[in-house]
Design a protein around this motif. Structure first.
Motif, PDB file in Angstrom:
ATOM      1  N   SER A  26       0.807  -1.228   0.000  1.00  0.00           N
ATOM      2  CA  SER A  26       0.000   0.000   0.000  1.00  0.00           C
ATOM      3  C   SER A  26       0.835   1.271   0.000  1.00  0.00           C
ATOM      4  O   SER A  26       0.278   2.372   0.026  1.00  0.00           O
ATOM      5  N   GLY A  27       2.176   1.138  -0.016  1.00  0.00           N
ATOM      6  CA  GLY A  27       3.007   2.328   0.146  1.00  0.00           C
ATOM      7  C   GLY A  27       2.927   2.857   1.570  1.00  0.00           C
ATOM      8  O   GLY A  27       3.042   4.055   1.799  1.00  0.00           O
ATOM      9  N   TYR A  28       2.709   1.945   2.515  1.00  0.00           N
ATOM     10  CA  TYR A  28       2.623   2.251   3.944  1.00  0.00           C
ATOM     11  C   TYR A  28       1.422   3.140   4.279  1.00  0.00           C
ATOM     12  O   TYR A  28       1.431   3.889   5.245  1.00  0.00           O
ATOM     13  N   LYS A  29       0.355   2.982   3.492  1.00  0.00           N
ATOM     14  CA  LYS A  29      -0.894   3.698   3.778  1.00  0.00           C
ATOM     15  C   LYS A  29      -1.886   2.828   4.542  1.00  0.00           C
ATOM     16  O   LYS A  29      -2.969   3.291   4.902  1.00  0.00           O
ATOM     17  N   THR A  30      -1.532   1.573   4.761  1.00  0.00           N
ATOM     18  CA  THR A  30      -2.324   0.695   5.624  1.00  0.00           C
ATOM     19  C   THR A  30      -1.376  -0.340   6.210  1.00  0.00           C
ATOM     20  O   THR A  30      -0.215  -0.418   5.818  1.00  0.00           O
ATOM     21  N   VAL A  31      -1.867  -1.116   7.157  1.00  0.00           N
ATOM     22  CA  VAL A  31      -1.034  -2.131   7.799  1.00  0.00           C
ATOM     23  C   VAL A  31      -1.934  -3.266   8.270  1.00  0.00           C
ATOM     24  O   VAL A  31      -3.102  -3.055   8.584  1.00  0.00           O
ATOM     25  N   GLY A  32      -1.390  -4.481   8.306  1.00  0.00           N
ATOM     26  CA  GLY A  32      -2.170  -5.624   8.761  1.00  0.00           C
ATOM     27  C   GLY A  32      -2.296  -5.662  10.272  1.00  0.00           C
ATOM     28  O   GLY A  32      -1.307  -5.468  10.989  1.00  0.00           O
ATOM     29  N   VAL A  33      -3.511  -5.895  10.775  1.00  0.00           N
ATOM     30  CA  VAL A  33      -3.725  -6.012  12.221  1.00  0.00           C
ATOM     31  C   VAL A  33      -4.151  -7.418  12.642  1.00  0.00           C
ATOM     32  O   VAL A  33      -4.013  -7.786  13.799  1.00  0.00           O
ATOM     33  N   TYR A  34      -4.680  -8.196  11.698  1.00  0.00           N
ATOM     34  CA  TYR A  34      -5.020  -9.593  11.980  1.00  0.00           C
ATOM     35  C   TYR A  34      -5.219 -10.320  10.657  1.00  0.00           C
ATOM     36  O   TYR A  34      -5.253  -9.701   9.587  1.00  0.00           O
ATOM     37  N   SER A  35      -5.350 -11.642  10.731  1.00  0.00           N
ATOM     38  CA  SER A  35      -5.581 -12.428   9.528  1.00  0.00           C
ATOM     39  C   SER A  35      -6.540 -13.572   9.837  1.00  0.00           C
ATOM     40  O   SER A  35      -6.676 -13.993  10.994  1.00  0.00           O
ATOM     41  N   GLY A  36      -7.183 -14.077   8.790  1.00  0.00           N
ATOM     42  CA  GLY A  36      -8.097 -15.202   8.945  1.00  0.00           C
ATOM     43  C   GLY A  36      -8.540 -15.730   7.601  1.00  0.00           C
ATOM     44  O   GLY A  36      -8.573 -14.991   6.607  1.00  0.00           O
ATOM     45  N   ALA A  37      -8.857 -17.016   7.538  1.00  0.00           N
ATOM     46  CA  ALA A  37      -9.220 -17.677   6.282  1.00  0.00           C
ATOM     47  C   ALA A  37     -10.736 -17.731   6.078  1.00  0.00           C
ATOM     48  O   ALA A  37     -11.513 -17.767   7.030  1.00  0.00           O
ATOM     49  N   LEU A  38     -11.110 -17.781   4.817  1.00  0.00           N
ATOM     50  CA  LEU A  38     -12.515 -17.833   4.418  1.00  0.00           C
ATOM     51  C   LEU A  38     -13.014 -19.276   4.418  1.00  0.00           C
ATOM     52  O   LEU A  38     -12.296 -20.199   4.043  1.00  0.00           O
ATOM     53  N   GLY A  39     -14.235 -19.448   4.833  1.00  0.00           N
ATOM     54  CA  GLY A  39     -14.860 -20.773   4.809  1.00  0.00           C
ATOM     55  C   GLY A  39     -16.333 -20.639   5.111  1.00  0.00           C
ATOM     56  O   GLY A  39     -16.983 -19.725   4.617  1.00  0.00           O
ATOM     57  N   TRP A  40     -16.873 -21.511   5.930  1.00  0.00           N
ATOM     58  CA  TRP A  40     -18.262 -21.353   6.356  1.00  0.00           C
ATOM     59  C   TRP A  40     -18.492 -22.088   7.669  1.00  0.00           C
ATOM     60  O   TRP A  40     -17.680 -22.891   8.110  1.00  0.00           O
ATOM     61  N   GLY A  41     -19.613 -21.744   8.271  1.00  0.00           N
ATOM     62  CA  GLY A  41     -20.050 -22.453   9.463  1.00  0.00           C
ATOM     63  C   GLY A  41     -21.446 -23.000   9.208  1.00  0.00           C
ATOM     64  O   GLY A  41     -22.254 -22.371   8.521  1.00  0.00           O
ATOM     65  N   TYR A  42     -21.728 -24.182   9.723  1.00  0.00           N
ATOM     66  CA  TYR A  42     -23.069 -24.749   9.538  1.00  0.00           C
ATOM     67  C   TYR A  42     -23.650 -25.176  10.877  1.00  0.00           C
ATOM     68  O   TYR A  42     -22.929 -25.528  11.818  1.00  0.00           O
ATOM     69  N   ASN A  43     -24.970 -25.112  10.950  1.00  0.00           N
ATOM     70  CA  ASN A  43     -25.683 -25.518  12.148  1.00  0.00           C
ATOM     71  C   ASN A  43     -25.856 -27.035  12.112  1.00  0.00           C
ATOM     72  O   ASN A  43     -26.581 -27.556  11.267  1.00  0.00           O
ATOM     73  N   THR A  44     -25.174 -27.733  13.004  1.00  0.00           N
ATOM     74  CA  THR A  44     -25.182 -29.204  13.000  1.00  0.00           C
ATOM     75  C   THR A  44     -26.577 -29.759  13.236  1.00  0.00           C
ATOM     76  O   THR A  44     -26.946 -30.788  12.658  1.00  0.00           O
ATOM     77  N   GLN A  45     -27.372 -29.093  14.061  1.00  0.00           N
ATOM     78  CA  GLN A  45     -28.711 -29.586  14.387  1.00  0.00           C
ATOM     79  C   GLN A  45     -29.652 -29.472  13.193  1.00  0.00           C
ATOM     80  O   GLN A  45     -30.444 -30.383  12.922  1.00  0.00           O
TER      81      GLN A  45
END
Length: 341
Positions: free
Chosen positions: A118-137
């Motif tokens: 970004s040319g030091y106009k932003t910075v990473g504060v956390y990370s996480g992967a894409l997926g999904w959650g499902y209701n088991t019931q």
């Protein structure tokens, strides 16, 4: 008397020199994380600084749109959290300010790369992967096997059981859109989304809303960042998290100082504070289970590890480009959004 006054002045000056810098006044903060985390950040910062925070919570896409609308007369000082692509787009549009925090060398390589791109106009504060959650019931009650792959989600048996956010307002959903394009190719990705649309009941405004709906039993499956699904499980809901078998994208949640910020010094104080290991270690208190960017921060044991997930080589520079975003969203509106209405 003059001697005593001189000594007192010298002592006070010496004490001030060793105390941490404290700015006074206000800070106008846009927060694009879950509201519980936003409120924790506001509360913790005000408790340790003489600065009053005016915090507004909104999705990443909304935050980006707000910065564009305020460009001539910015009212926001700092945009904290939310997916990195809109932060990169804001940098590309010259809406944010270059700032190299003294905390930079303490950060994970992926957080430093976000700053460099970004040319030091932003910075990473956390990370996480894409997926999904499902209701088991819900799935068990309906006799449905849990989807393990992206291709599974287009099966007609899941009709009426899926929610995902709208990529115009949600950084999560834009990450999903960009992920599918990189995974399949653009035309194939849009063909896939047309098939998926037959099973989608709602395109939500917020990226985490689909799995919250699944947790409440309003839908079977929510396509979200995996840490948002983990948060629902942690809160006691019957939600299980899935990493797609074909591979998936990931986010680098980011932070930016707005160009023309009225409270610039306070913005820098918040920026440095938010990158500290002590602050990042508090995320789990707000049921936020992302991977922190500071190497010294405590990683929640529930946080999905990137090393355990099949990740694509996500092109942050390309999909963080404003023109790329505009083109993809316009096509999504034409081919998916219009069909959903």
């Amino acid at each position: 008397m003059r001697t005593k006054l001189l000594v007192t002045t010298i002592l006070f000056g010496a004490m001030a020199a060793v105390l941490p810098a404290r700015a006074a006044g206000t800070l106008n903060l846009v927060c694009a994380a879950d509201v519980k985390w936003c409120e924790l950040m506001e509360r913790e910062f005000e408790a340790s600084h003489d600065i009053d925070v005016n915090m507004v919570r909104m999705s990443s896409g909304e935050a980006y749109a707000r910065l564009r609308a305020e460009a001539r007369n910015p009212k926001t000082d700092v945009w904290w959290a939310g997916t990195g692509d809109p932060h990169l787009q804001a940098a590309d549009d010259n809406l944010t300010l270059e700032y190299k925090s003294p905390m930079l060398d303490q950060l994970q390589p992926w957080a430093q790369r976000q700053a460099e791109v970004s040319g030091y106009k932003t910075v990473g504060v956390y990370s996480g992967a894409l997926g999904w959650g499902y209701n088991t019931q819900i799935l068990e009650k309906k006799g449905l096997a849990a989807p393990a792959c992206w291709k599974d989600l287009t099966d007609a048996k899941y009709k009426g059981e899926i929610q995902i956010a709208n990529p115009n307002s949600s950084g999560t959903a834009y990450t999903a859109l960009a992920t599918l394009v990189q995974l399949m190719g653009e035309d194939e990705a849009f063909a896939y989304q047309k098939a998926l649309n037959a099973n989608v009941t709602q395109y939500t405004k917020s990226g985490s809303a689909p799995v919250k709906a699944a947790a409440r039993g309003e839908t079977g499956i929510g396509i979200v960042f995996m840490h948002d699904a983990v948060a629902m499980t942690k809160q006691g809901f019957p939600v299980k998290t899935v990493a797609p078998c074909e591979g998936t994208g990931f986010e680098v949640g980011s932070m930016s100082i707005v160009k023309g910020a009225k409270n610039l010094e306070n913005a820098k104080v918040f920026y440095d504070w938010a990158l500290s290991p002590e602050v990042q270690s508090k995320a789990a208190e707000a049921d936020s289970f992302q991977l922190p960017s500071n190497k010294g921060a405590t990683v929640p044991p529930e946080a999905p590890r990137l090393d355990d997930i099949k990740l694509i080589d996500y092109d942050f520079a390309k999909y963080g480009n404003a023109e790329t975003r505009k083109a993809l969203l316009e096509r999504w509106d034409r081919e998916i959004g219009a069909a959903a209405n």
